[in-house]
Design a protein around this motif. Structure first.
Motif, PDB file in Angstrom:
ATOM      1  N   ASP A 177     -28.973  30.249  94.470  1.00 47.08           N
ATOM      2  CA  ASP A 177     -28.192  29.630  93.410  1.00 47.08           C
ATOM      3  C   ASP A 177     -27.376  28.443  93.955  1.00 47.08           C
ATOM      4  N   TRP A 178     -28.061  27.648  94.768  1.00 40.38           N
ATOM      5  CA  TRP A 178     -27.484  26.432  95.345  1.00 40.38           C
ATOM      6  C   TRP A 178     -28.227  25.237  94.764  1.00 40.38           C
ATOM      7  N   PRO A 179     -27.552  24.087  94.676  1.00 35.31           N
ATOM      8  CA  PRO A 179     -28.281  22.869  94.285  1.00 35.31           C
ATOM      9  C   PRO A 179     -29.340  22.528  95.342  1.00 35.31           C
ATOM     10  N   ILE A 180     -30.439  21.934  94.904  1.00 32.91           N
ATOM     11  CA  ILE A 180     -31.531  21.583  95.818  1.00 32.91           C
ATOM     12  C   ILE A 180     -31.056  20.656  96.934  1.00 32.91           C
ATOM     13  N   GLY A 181     -30.140  19.741  96.627  1.00 30.98           N
ATOM     14  CA  GLY A 181     -29.609  18.838  97.652  1.00 30.98           C
ATOM     15  C   GLY A 181     -28.854  19.587  98.742  1.00 30.98           C
ATOM     16  N   THR A 182     -28.144  20.629  98.362  1.00 29.10           N
ATOM     17  CA  THR A 182     -27.426  21.453  99.337  1.00 29.10           C
ATOM     18  C   THR A 182     -28.412  22.168 100.249  1.00 29.10           C
ATOM     19  N   VAL A 183     -29.459  22.703  99.666  1.00 21.15           N
ATOM     20  CA  VAL A 183     -30.485  23.396 100.459  1.00 21.15           C
ATOM     21  C   VAL A 183     -31.115  22.420 101.457  1.00 21.15           C
ATOM     22  N   LYS A 184     -31.505  21.254 100.981  1.00 17.90           N
ATOM     23  CA  LYS A 184     -32.143  20.271 101.865  1.00 17.90           C
ATOM     24  C   LYS A 184     -31.214  19.850 102.996  1.00 17.90           C
ATOM     25  N   SER A 185     -29.949  19.598 102.681  1.00 19.21           N
ATOM     26  CA  SER A 185     -29.029  19.142 103.726  1.00 19.21           C
ATOM     27  C   SER A 185     -28.728  20.250 104.729  1.00 19.21           C
ATOM     28  N   ARG A 186     -28.602  21.478 104.251  1.00 24.56           N
ATOM     29  CA  ARG A 186     -28.311  22.579 105.178  1.00 24.56           C
ATOM     30  C   ARG A 186     -29.510  22.911 106.057  1.00 24.56           C
ATOM     31  N   ILE A 187     -30.692  22.779 105.525  1.00 24.14           N
ATOM     32  CA  ILE A 187     -31.888  22.958 106.359  1.00 24.14           C
ATOM     33  C   ILE A 187     -31.937  21.860 107.414  1.00 24.14           C
ATOM     34  N   SER A 188     -31.687  20.635 106.997  1.00 25.83           N
ATOM     35  CA  SER A 188     -31.708  19.512 107.929  1.00 25.83           C
ATOM     36  C   SER A 188     -30.647  19.680 109.024  1.00 25.83           C
ATOM     37  N   ARG A 189     -29.454  20.063 108.632  1.00 27.67           N
ATOM     38  CA  ARG A 189     -28.375  20.257 109.616  1.00 27.67           C
ATOM     39  C   ARG A 189     -28.654  21.455 110.517  1.00 27.67           C
ATOM     40  N   GLY A 190     -29.243  22.487 109.943  1.00 28.75           N
ATOM     41  CA  GLY A 190     -29.607  23.651 110.753  1.00 28.75           C
ATOM     42  C   GLY A 190     -30.645  23.303 111.798  1.00 28.75           C
ATOM     43  N   ILE A 191     -31.638  22.530 111.401  1.00 30.63           N
ATOM     44  CA  ILE A 191     -32.669  22.090 112.350  1.00 30.63           C
ATOM     45  C   ILE A 191     -32.051  21.222 113.437  1.00 30.63           C
ATOM     46  N   ALA A 192     -31.121  20.353 113.056  1.00 26.65           N
ATOM     47  CA  ALA A 192     -30.447  19.501 114.050  1.00 26.65           C
ATOM     48  C   ALA A 192     -29.677  20.357 115.059  1.00 26.65           C
ATOM     49  N   ARG A 193     -29.026  21.411 114.574  1.00 27.83           N
ATOM     50  CA  ARG A 193     -28.303  22.304 115.484  1.00 27.83           C
ATOM     51  C   ARG A 193     -29.263  23.047 116.408  1.00 27.83           C
ATOM     52  N   LEU A 194     -30.416  23.460 115.876  1.00 27.91           N
ATOM     53  CA  LEU A 194     -31.415  24.115 116.719  1.00 27.91           C
ATOM     54  C   LEU A 194     -31.925  23.169 117.804  1.00 27.91           C
TER      55      LEU A 194
END
Length: 69
Positions: free
Chosen positions: A38-55
């Motif tokens: 129940d998150w906006p699609i933009g939030t999902v995309k940015s959090r995936i991107s930031r998560g990958i950057a942290r990995l």
């Protein structure tokens, strides 16, 4: 071993980044993740991107425990 190490690295991320990455790894599409959380699609995309950057940073830093590699 790679899958176990990567899974452990994802688990070590803050929940806001780890949760969408875990769902992505299970095969869900970004829109499905947005619906599930129940998150906006933009939030999902940015959090995936930031998560990958942290990995990437964790991988570049190398293992804290060399026996894991």
């Amino acid at each position: 071993l790679i899958t176990v190490t990567l899974t452990a690295m994802i688990e070590s991320l803050p929940e806001q980044y780890g949760l969408p990455l875990r769902l992505l790894a299970k095969g869900l599409k970004r829109r499905e993740i947005a619906s599930e959380l129940d998150w906006p699609i933009g939030t999902v995309k940015s959090r995936i991107s930031r998560g990958i950057a942290r990995l990437r940073k964790k991988i570049a830093a190398g293992p804290k425990n060399p026996t894991l590699w």
